[in-house]
Enzyme design. Structure first.
Site, short mmCIF file in Angstrom:
data_model
loop_
_atom_site.label_atom_id
_atom_site.label_comp_id
_atom_site.label_asym_id
_atom_site.label_seq_id
_atom_site.Cartn_x
_atom_site.Cartn_y
_atom_site.Cartn_z
N LYS A 239 -74.35 32.64 -34.62
CA LYS A 239 -74.48 34.07 -34.02
C LYS A 239 -74.25 34.91 -34.35
O LYS A 239 -73.76 35.40 -35.51
CB LYS A 239 -72.96 33.92 -32.81
CG LYS A 239 -72.61 35.24 -31.97
CD LYS A 239 -71.09 35.02 -31.94
CE LYS A 239 -71.15 35.98 -30.91
NZ LYS A 239 -69.12 36.23 -30.70
N GLN A 240 -74.59 35.55 -33.96
CA GLN A 240 -75.22 37.09 -34.32
C GLN A 240 -75.54 38.15 -33.19
O GLN A 240 -76.00 38.10 -32.52
CB GLN A 240 -76.40 36.90 -35.13
CG GLN A 240 -77.29 38.42 -36.20
CD GLN A 240 -75.88 39.40 -37.13
OE1 GLN A 240 -74.71 39.74 -36.41
NE2 GLN A 240 -75.43 38.35 -37.98
#
Length: 352
Positions: A239-240
């Site tokens: 997740k970014q």
């Protein structure tokens, strides 16, 4: 939401986002999401059959089930941002059952939230939607505030309450990052031993990452390297935050760079910036899901759809969107989650 609705919603940006063809990293070099992703990618890895089953459970659930894309509802803001600040717009979500209901009604692949939330409702819902237990948090009760991710429970307890996956955050670049990397690497190893999938929130955090009025916490080169560290400790999914600029290493004056990082492997186009993040996730072998970001009110629907389009066309695996959904009336939140999913269901929206 139809493709024409998506075009209309994007307005002046529609042509630039939907018709752009990347001249940086070729789409042919990417391992793109698809119905066979677990067989094509993870079945060749060291992941056990139990982990493969857990990953497939994530990919098979919700409106995006069977596509290889993910739409996840994350609600850990009650710890990270205080419960009052997070749930005041809709106090229903002080009750963890309503968080899970929103994920189910919203057609999500999974719900990601705290030990307490999921444990309180596990016997009623663990078999109805995949649980992702967020195992560490930054607490805001220390004064003055400090920013550090600490463990809130054990991986074994996540397994006991029926979790399909565990999620964790590392603040790459922070003073505490070495300890966090070690803790999370050990936790992910244990999660894989127990048969759960792993999702890493790969966030950059350092006051020095701001230079001359520009915030490089969301630079493609810095977030890309954070992603690469994340997949190194065997995160199955990254997740970014969506990148909004580039050149953080050069502006701040640290790390090592190569001119081609900026001239050939990326560009100023938001799709290319995101593709550089995907490349750092082993060319997409570990899926990239971008954050939906904070709720800004009336622009939330457009912002969410825009982020989904960029992620999908870059080669990403989906979106993890929380505040834009739960800080609203539940019906409106469901509609927003469905709009995000409609981007991934639209065959007209292809890799750039």
């Amino acid at each position: 939401m139809t493709y024409d609705n998506i075009v209309s919603l994007l307005g002046a940006e529609a042509e630039g986002l939907l018709q752009y063809q990347s001249q940086t990293i070729s789409k042919d070099q990417l391992h793109i999401p698809g119905p066979d992703f677990v067989d094509r990618i993870f079945a060749k890895s060291n992941r056990s059959t139990q982990v493969l089953r857990s990953l497939q459970q994530l990919f098979n659930h919700g409106r995006l089930g069977g596509t290889g894309y993910l739409s996840i509802l994350p609600v850990d803001q009650g710890i990270e941002h205080t419960a009052g600040a997070s749930f005041a717009p809709n106090p229903l979500y002080f009750d963890p059952e309503n968080i899970i209901k929103l994920a189910i009604e919203g057609g999500c692949n999974a719900v990601a939230t705290t030990f307490g939330n999921l444990a309180m409702m596990s016997r009623k819902y663990a078999h109805k939607i995949p649980f992702v237990v967020k195992i560490n948090h930054n607490e805001l009760m220390t004064y003055p505030n400090k920013y550090d991710q600490i463990m809130f429970g054990s991986v074994d307890e996540a397994w006991n309450l029926g979790a399909t996956a565990v999620g964790a955050t590392v603040y790459f670049g922070s003073e505490e990052s070495n300890r966090q990397i070690i803790e999370v690497a050990e936790a992910f190893e244990r999660a894989h031993q127990l048969g759960m999938a792993t999702i890493l929130w790969c966030y950059t955090r350092n006051n020095g990452f701001k230079k001359d009025g520009t915030d490089y916490h969301v630079a493609a080169d810095l977030t890309g390297q954070a992603n690469h560290l994340g997949v190194t400790i065997q995160a199955d999914i990254i997740k970014q935050k969506l990148p909004v600029n580039n050149g953080g290493f050069k502006a701040i004056g640290f790390g090592k760079t190569h001119d081609k990082m900026y001239s050939e492997l990326s560009s100023d186009n938001p799709i290319d910036l995101c593709r550089y993040q995907v490349a750092n996730c082993y060319m997409g072998r570990a899926g990239l899901i971008n954050s939906g970001g904070e709720s800004k009110g009336e622009s939330d629907l457009v912002d969410a759809v825009r982020t989904a389009v960029i992620n999908k066309r870059a080669g990403g695996m989906g979106l993890i969107s929380g505040r834009k959904a739960f800080q609203k009336d539940m019906k409106v939140g469901v509609e927003l989650l469905h709009a995000i999913q409609d981007v991934y269901l639209a065959n007209e929206i292809t890799l750039a």
